[in-house]
Scaffold this active site. Sequence first.
Site, PDB file in Angstrom:
ATOM      1  N   ASP A 235      56.870 -63.077 -31.941  1.00  0.00           N
ATOM      2  CA  ASP A 235      58.093 -63.814 -32.263  1.00  0.00           C
ATOM      3  C   ASP A 235      59.240 -63.392 -31.351  1.00  0.00           C
ATOM      4  OD1 ASP A 235      56.795 -65.193 -34.237  1.00  0.00           O
ATOM      5  OD2 ASP A 235      57.628 -64.032 -35.900  1.00  0.00           O
TER       6      ASP A 235
ATOM      7  N   GLU B 250      53.630 -71.721 -28.653  1.00  0.00           N
ATOM      8  CA  GLU B 250      54.203 -71.087 -27.464  1.00  0.00           C
ATOM      9  C   GLU B 250      54.564 -72.106 -26.386  1.00  0.00           C
ATOM     10  OE1 GLU B 250      49.648 -70.881 -27.004  1.00  0.00           O
ATOM     11  OE2 GLU B 250      51.158 -70.918 -28.593  1.00  0.00           O
TER      12      GLU B 250
ATOM     13  N   ASP C 149      54.271 -73.440 -20.957  1.00  0.00           N
ATOM     14  CA  ASP C 149      53.354 -72.878 -21.945  1.00  0.00           C
ATOM     15  C   ASP C 149      53.060 -71.426 -21.582  1.00  0.00           C
ATOM     16  OD1 ASP C 149      51.353 -73.829 -24.245  1.00  0.00           O
ATOM     17  OD2 ASP C 149      50.304 -72.411 -22.960  1.00  0.00           O
TER      18      ASP C 149
ATOM     19  N   ASN D  34      49.721 -61.848 -29.584  1.00  0.00           N
ATOM     20  CA  ASN D  34      49.786 -61.674 -31.035  1.00  0.00           C
ATOM     21  C   ASN D  34      48.695 -60.739 -31.533  1.00  0.00           C
ATOM     22  OD1 ASN D  34      52.044 -63.249 -31.698  1.00  0.00           O
ATOM     23  ND2 ASN D  34      50.854 -65.132 -31.705  1.00  0.00           N
TER      24      ASN D  34
END
Length: 282
Positions: free
Chosen positions: A175, A201, A158, A166
Amino acid sequence: MTLGQLDGALQAGEGVLSWLGDRVPQTRSLILSTLASTLRAAGRLEEAYDALARSAELERQAFRELSELQLKLERTTLEVRAARQTSAALAAKNRQLAEAHTELERRAGELEALQERLREQAERDWLTGLHNRRYFAREIERLASEQRGDWFSLAIVDLDHFKSINDRFGHEIGDHVLVRVAALLCDVLRQADIVVRSGGEEFLVLMPVTEMQAATACCERIRQRIRDEPWGQLAGGLAVTASVGVASTDDPEQLAALTRSADQRLYDAKRSGRDRVVSGNR
Protein backbone atom coordinates in the site's frame (compact mmCIF):
# COMPACT_ATOMS: atom_id res chain seq x y z
CA MET A 1 -32.32 2.13 10.19
CA THR A 2 -31.85 2.06 13.98
CA LEU A 3 -32.04 -1.75 13.88
CA GLY A 4 -29.33 -1.80 11.18
CA GLN A 5 -31.71 -3.21 8.55
CA LEU A 6 -30.54 -0.76 5.87
CA ASP A 7 -31.96 -2.56 2.83
CA GLY A 8 -35.35 -2.95 4.53
CA ALA A 9 -35.33 0.74 5.46
CA LEU A 10 -34.47 1.68 1.87
CA GLN A 11 -37.33 -0.46 0.56
CA ALA A 12 -39.75 1.08 3.05
CA GLY A 13 -38.59 4.59 2.17
CA GLU A 14 -39.07 3.97 -1.54
CA GLY A 15 -42.53 2.58 -0.79
CA VAL A 16 -43.54 5.75 1.02
CA LEU A 17 -42.16 7.88 -1.83
CA SER A 18 -44.21 5.88 -4.31
CA TRP A 19 -47.34 6.28 -2.18
CA LEU A 20 -46.83 10.05 -1.84
CA GLY A 21 -46.51 10.47 -5.58
CA ASP A 22 -46.15 14.17 -6.44
CA ARG A 23 -47.49 15.38 -3.09
CA VAL A 24 -45.57 17.06 -0.24
CA PRO A 25 -42.15 17.43 -1.89
CA GLN A 26 -40.58 18.60 1.38
CA THR A 27 -41.57 15.36 3.11
CA ARG A 28 -40.22 13.32 0.22
CA SER A 29 -36.99 15.34 0.31
CA LEU A 30 -36.64 14.71 4.04
CA ILE A 31 -37.02 10.95 3.47
CA LEU A 32 -34.40 10.97 0.70
CA SER A 33 -31.90 13.09 2.64
CA THR A 34 -32.29 10.73 5.62
CA LEU A 35 -31.64 7.75 3.35
CA ALA A 36 -28.62 9.54 1.84
CA SER A 37 -27.10 10.21 5.27
CA THR A 38 -27.52 6.57 6.28
CA LEU A 39 -26.10 5.28 2.99
CA ARG A 40 -23.15 7.61 3.35
CA ALA A 41 -22.47 6.38 6.87
CA ALA A 42 -22.65 2.80 5.53
CA GLY A 43 -20.02 3.62 2.89
CA ARG A 44 -22.44 3.23 -0.04
CA LEU A 45 -21.38 6.53 -1.60
CA GLU A 46 -22.82 6.15 -5.09
CA GLU A 47 -26.29 5.27 -3.72
CA ALA A 48 -25.99 8.14 -1.24
CA TYR A 49 -25.08 10.49 -4.09
CA ASP A 50 -28.13 9.40 -6.12
CA ALA A 51 -30.51 9.75 -3.15
CA LEU A 52 -29.10 13.18 -2.35
CA ALA A 53 -29.49 14.30 -5.96
CA ARG A 54 -33.17 13.32 -5.86
CA SER A 55 -33.56 15.14 -2.54
CA ALA A 56 -31.95 18.29 -3.94
CA GLU A 57 -34.34 18.25 -6.91
CA LEU A 58 -37.32 17.99 -4.56
CA GLU A 59 -35.97 20.87 -2.47
CA ARG A 60 -35.74 22.94 -5.63
CA GLN A 61 -39.33 21.93 -6.52
CA ALA A 62 -40.52 23.01 -3.08
CA PHE A 63 -38.56 26.23 -3.47
CA ARG A 64 -40.30 26.98 -6.79
CA GLU A 65 -43.73 26.16 -5.38
CA LEU A 66 -43.11 28.37 -2.37
CA SER A 67 -41.90 31.20 -4.61
CA GLU A 68 -45.07 30.94 -6.69
CA LEU A 69 -47.17 30.97 -3.54
CA GLN A 70 -45.33 34.01 -2.24
CA LEU A 71 -45.91 35.85 -5.52
CA LYS A 72 -49.63 35.10 -5.40
CA LEU A 73 -49.76 36.26 -1.81
CA GLU A 74 -48.03 39.53 -2.66
CA ARG A 75 -50.57 40.18 -5.42
CA THR A 76 -53.42 39.47 -3.02
CA THR A 77 -51.86 41.86 -0.50
CA LEU A 78 -51.95 44.66 -3.05
CA GLU A 79 -55.60 43.95 -3.90
CA VAL A 80 -56.83 44.04 -0.30
CA ARG A 81 -54.58 46.80 1.05
CA ALA A 82 -57.68 48.86 1.93
CA ALA A 83 -58.72 46.25 4.45
CA ARG A 84 -56.22 46.88 7.24
CA GLN A 85 -57.00 43.83 9.32
CA THR A 86 -56.71 41.50 6.36
CA SER A 87 -53.62 43.32 5.17
CA ALA A 88 -51.94 42.90 8.55
CA ALA A 89 -52.66 39.18 8.57
CA LEU A 90 -51.34 38.80 5.07
CA ALA A 91 -48.21 40.76 5.96
CA ALA A 92 -47.55 38.43 8.86
CA LYS A 93 -48.05 35.45 6.59
CA ASN A 94 -45.78 37.02 4.03
CA ARG A 95 -43.03 37.38 6.64
CA GLN A 96 -43.42 33.72 7.52
CA LEU A 97 -43.16 32.79 3.86
CA ALA A 98 -40.09 35.00 3.45
CA GLU A 99 -38.46 33.24 6.41
CA ALA A 100 -39.38 29.87 4.94
CA HIS A 101 -38.02 31.03 1.59
CA THR A 102 -34.69 31.95 3.22
CA GLU A 103 -34.55 28.64 5.06
CA LEU A 104 -35.21 26.71 1.85
CA GLU A 105 -32.45 28.62 0.10
CA ARG A 106 -30.06 27.78 2.94
CA ARG A 107 -31.02 24.10 2.91
CA ALA A 108 -30.76 23.90 -0.88
CA GLY A 109 -27.25 25.39 -0.68
CA GLU A 110 -26.23 22.89 2.00
CA LEU A 111 -27.63 19.98 -0.02
CA GLU A 112 -25.83 21.07 -3.16
CA ALA A 113 -22.54 21.41 -1.24
CA LEU A 114 -23.01 17.97 0.33
CA GLN A 115 -23.92 16.55 -3.06
CA GLU A 116 -20.66 17.89 -4.49
CA ARG A 117 -18.65 16.44 -1.58
CA LEU A 118 -20.28 13.04 -2.05
CA ARG A 119 -19.54 13.08 -5.76
CA GLU A 120 -15.92 13.94 -5.04
CA GLN A 121 -15.67 11.05 -2.56
CA ALA A 122 -17.32 8.65 -5.00
CA GLU A 123 -14.78 9.62 -7.68
CA ARG A 124 -11.66 9.23 -5.49
CA ASP A 125 -9.54 6.17 -4.78
CA TRP A 126 -9.60 5.68 -1.01
CA LEU A 127 -5.93 4.63 -0.74
CA THR A 128 -3.96 6.96 -3.02
CA GLY A 129 -6.30 9.94 -3.17
CA LEU A 130 -6.19 9.83 -6.97
CA HIS A 131 -9.36 9.90 -9.03
CA ASN A 132 -10.89 6.60 -10.14
CA ARG A 133 -12.35 5.14 -13.35
CA ARG A 134 -15.72 6.82 -12.79
CA TYR A 135 -14.06 10.24 -12.92
CA PHE A 136 -11.88 9.14 -15.85
CA ALA A 137 -14.92 8.12 -17.93
CA ARG A 138 -16.60 11.47 -17.25
CA GLU A 139 -13.47 13.41 -18.23
CA ILE A 140 -13.10 11.39 -21.45
CA GLU A 141 -16.64 12.40 -22.44
CA ARG A 142 -15.96 16.05 -21.57
CA LEU A 143 -12.72 16.21 -23.53
CA ALA A 144 -14.30 14.46 -26.53
CA SER A 145 -17.02 17.12 -26.64
CA GLU A 146 -14.82 20.16 -25.98
CA GLN A 147 -11.64 19.48 -27.96
CA ARG A 148 -11.30 19.38 -31.73
CA GLY A 149 -8.11 18.92 -33.73
CA ASP A 150 -5.76 18.52 -30.73
CA TRP A 151 -3.68 15.46 -29.99
CA PHE A 152 -4.41 13.33 -26.95
CA SER A 153 -2.18 10.67 -25.43
CA LEU A 154 -3.05 7.94 -22.95
CA ALA A 155 -0.57 5.93 -20.92
CA ILE A 156 -1.20 2.83 -18.81
CA VAL A 157 1.37 2.49 -16.03
CA ASP A 158 1.55 -0.95 -14.41
CA LEU A 159 3.94 -1.84 -11.58
CA ASP A 160 6.07 -4.90 -12.35
CA HIS A 161 5.78 -8.03 -10.19
CA PHE A 162 3.61 -6.20 -7.66
CA LYS A 163 2.18 -9.46 -6.32
CA SER A 164 5.66 -10.58 -5.32
CA ILE A 165 6.11 -7.28 -3.43
CA ASN A 166 2.97 -8.02 -1.42
CA ASP A 167 4.02 -11.63 -0.88
CA ARG A 168 7.57 -10.78 0.18
CA PHE A 169 7.13 -7.54 2.14
CA GLY A 170 3.42 -7.62 3.11
CA HIS A 171 0.35 -5.74 1.96
CA GLU A 172 1.08 -2.74 4.18
CA ILE A 173 4.35 -2.11 2.32
CA GLY A 174 2.48 -2.72 -0.93
CA ASP A 175 0.00 0.00 0.00
CA HIS A 176 2.87 2.38 0.80
CA VAL A 177 4.34 1.66 -2.63
CA LEU A 178 1.04 2.53 -4.34
CA VAL A 179 0.74 5.79 -2.40
CA ARG A 180 4.35 6.74 -3.23
CA VAL A 181 3.88 5.94 -6.93
CA ALA A 182 0.72 8.07 -7.00
CA ALA A 183 2.70 10.99 -5.55
CA LEU A 184 5.50 10.48 -8.10
CA LEU A 185 3.01 10.53 -10.97
CA CYS A 186 1.47 13.78 -9.73
CA ASP A 187 4.95 15.27 -9.33
CA VAL A 188 6.06 14.43 -12.91
CA LEU A 189 2.79 15.24 -14.71
CA ARG A 190 1.34 18.64 -15.61
CA GLN A 191 -1.67 20.09 -13.84
CA ALA A 192 -3.73 19.62 -17.01
CA ASP A 193 -2.95 15.89 -17.16
CA ILE A 194 -5.41 13.44 -15.62
CA VAL A 195 -4.09 10.53 -13.56
CA VAL A 196 -6.31 7.86 -12.01
CA ARG A 197 -5.80 4.58 -10.24
CA SER A 198 -7.76 2.14 -12.37
CA GLY A 199 -7.39 -0.75 -9.94
CA GLY A 200 -4.70 -2.83 -8.25
CA GLU A 201 -1.26 -1.65 -9.31
CA GLU A 202 -2.43 -0.02 -12.58
CA PHE A 203 -2.67 3.72 -13.25
CA LEU A 204 -4.11 5.61 -16.24
CA VAL A 205 -2.61 8.90 -17.42
CA LEU A 206 -4.51 11.04 -19.94
CA MET A 207 -2.43 13.84 -21.46
CA PRO A 208 -4.47 16.42 -23.42
CA VAL A 209 -2.80 18.42 -26.20
CA THR A 210 0.14 15.99 -26.24
CA GLU A 211 1.53 14.16 -29.25
CA MET A 212 3.11 10.70 -29.13
CA GLN A 213 6.73 11.87 -28.92
CA ALA A 214 6.11 14.19 -25.96
CA ALA A 215 3.94 11.59 -24.23
CA THR A 216 6.63 8.93 -24.65
CA ALA A 217 9.27 11.26 -23.18
CA CYS A 218 7.00 12.01 -20.22
CA CYS A 219 6.42 8.31 -19.60
CA GLU A 220 10.17 7.66 -19.71
CA ARG A 221 10.56 10.23 -16.92
CA ILE A 222 7.80 8.46 -14.97
CA ARG A 223 9.48 5.08 -15.44
CA GLN A 224 12.88 6.40 -14.34
CA ARG A 225 11.45 8.20 -11.29
CA ILE A 226 9.75 5.00 -10.17
CA ARG A 227 12.88 2.89 -10.71
CA ASP A 228 15.25 5.42 -9.08
CA GLU A 229 13.08 6.11 -6.03
CA PRO A 230 14.90 5.03 -2.80
CA TRP A 231 12.50 2.17 -2.09
CA GLY A 232 14.94 0.65 0.39
CA GLN A 233 13.77 3.29 2.87
CA LEU A 234 10.40 1.51 2.98
CA ALA A 235 11.86 -1.99 3.28
CA GLY A 236 15.34 -3.39 2.88
CA GLY A 237 15.85 -4.99 -0.53
CA LEU A 238 12.70 -3.46 -2.00
CA ALA A 239 12.90 -2.42 -5.66
CA VAL A 240 10.03 -1.20 -7.85
CA THR A 241 9.82 -0.82 -11.62
CA ALA A 242 6.97 -0.13 -14.01
CA SER A 243 5.96 -1.00 -17.55
CA VAL A 244 4.13 1.60 -19.63
CA GLY A 245 2.02 1.43 -22.78
CA VAL A 246 1.30 4.67 -24.67
CA ALA A 247 -1.21 5.50 -27.44
CA SER A 248 -2.13 8.79 -29.14
CA THR A 249 -4.84 10.19 -31.41
CA ASP A 250 -6.02 13.51 -32.82
CA ASP A 251 -9.58 12.24 -33.35
CA PRO A 252 -11.88 12.95 -30.33
CA GLU A 253 -14.16 10.12 -31.46
CA GLN A 254 -11.30 7.67 -30.85
CA LEU A 255 -10.55 8.67 -27.26
CA ALA A 256 -12.39 5.64 -25.87
CA ALA A 257 -10.40 3.32 -28.18
CA LEU A 258 -7.11 4.72 -26.82
CA THR A 259 -7.35 2.46 -23.79
CA ARG A 260 -7.30 -0.68 -25.94
CA SER A 261 -4.27 0.51 -27.90
CA ALA A 262 -2.37 1.56 -24.77
CA ASP A 263 -3.26 -1.74 -23.07
CA GLN A 264 -1.88 -3.73 -26.00
CA ARG A 265 1.39 -1.79 -25.84
CA LEU A 266 1.55 -2.38 -22.10
CA TYR A 267 1.42 -6.12 -22.75
CA ASP A 268 4.18 -5.66 -25.34
CA ALA A 269 6.27 -3.94 -22.68
CA LYS A 270 5.64 -6.80 -20.25
CA ARG A 271 6.56 -9.43 -22.84
CA SER A 272 9.71 -7.50 -23.79
CA GLY A 273 11.13 -7.72 -20.29
CA ARG A 274 9.29 -5.07 -18.26
CA ASP A 275 10.69 -1.76 -16.91
CA ARG A 276 10.19 -0.07 -20.27
CA VAL A 277 7.88 2.22 -22.26
CA VAL A 278 6.28 0.98 -25.48
CA SER A 279 4.53 3.49 -27.72
CA GLY A 280 3.56 3.86 -31.37
CA ASN A 281 7.07 5.08 -32.07
CA ARG A 282 8.52 1.66 -31.32
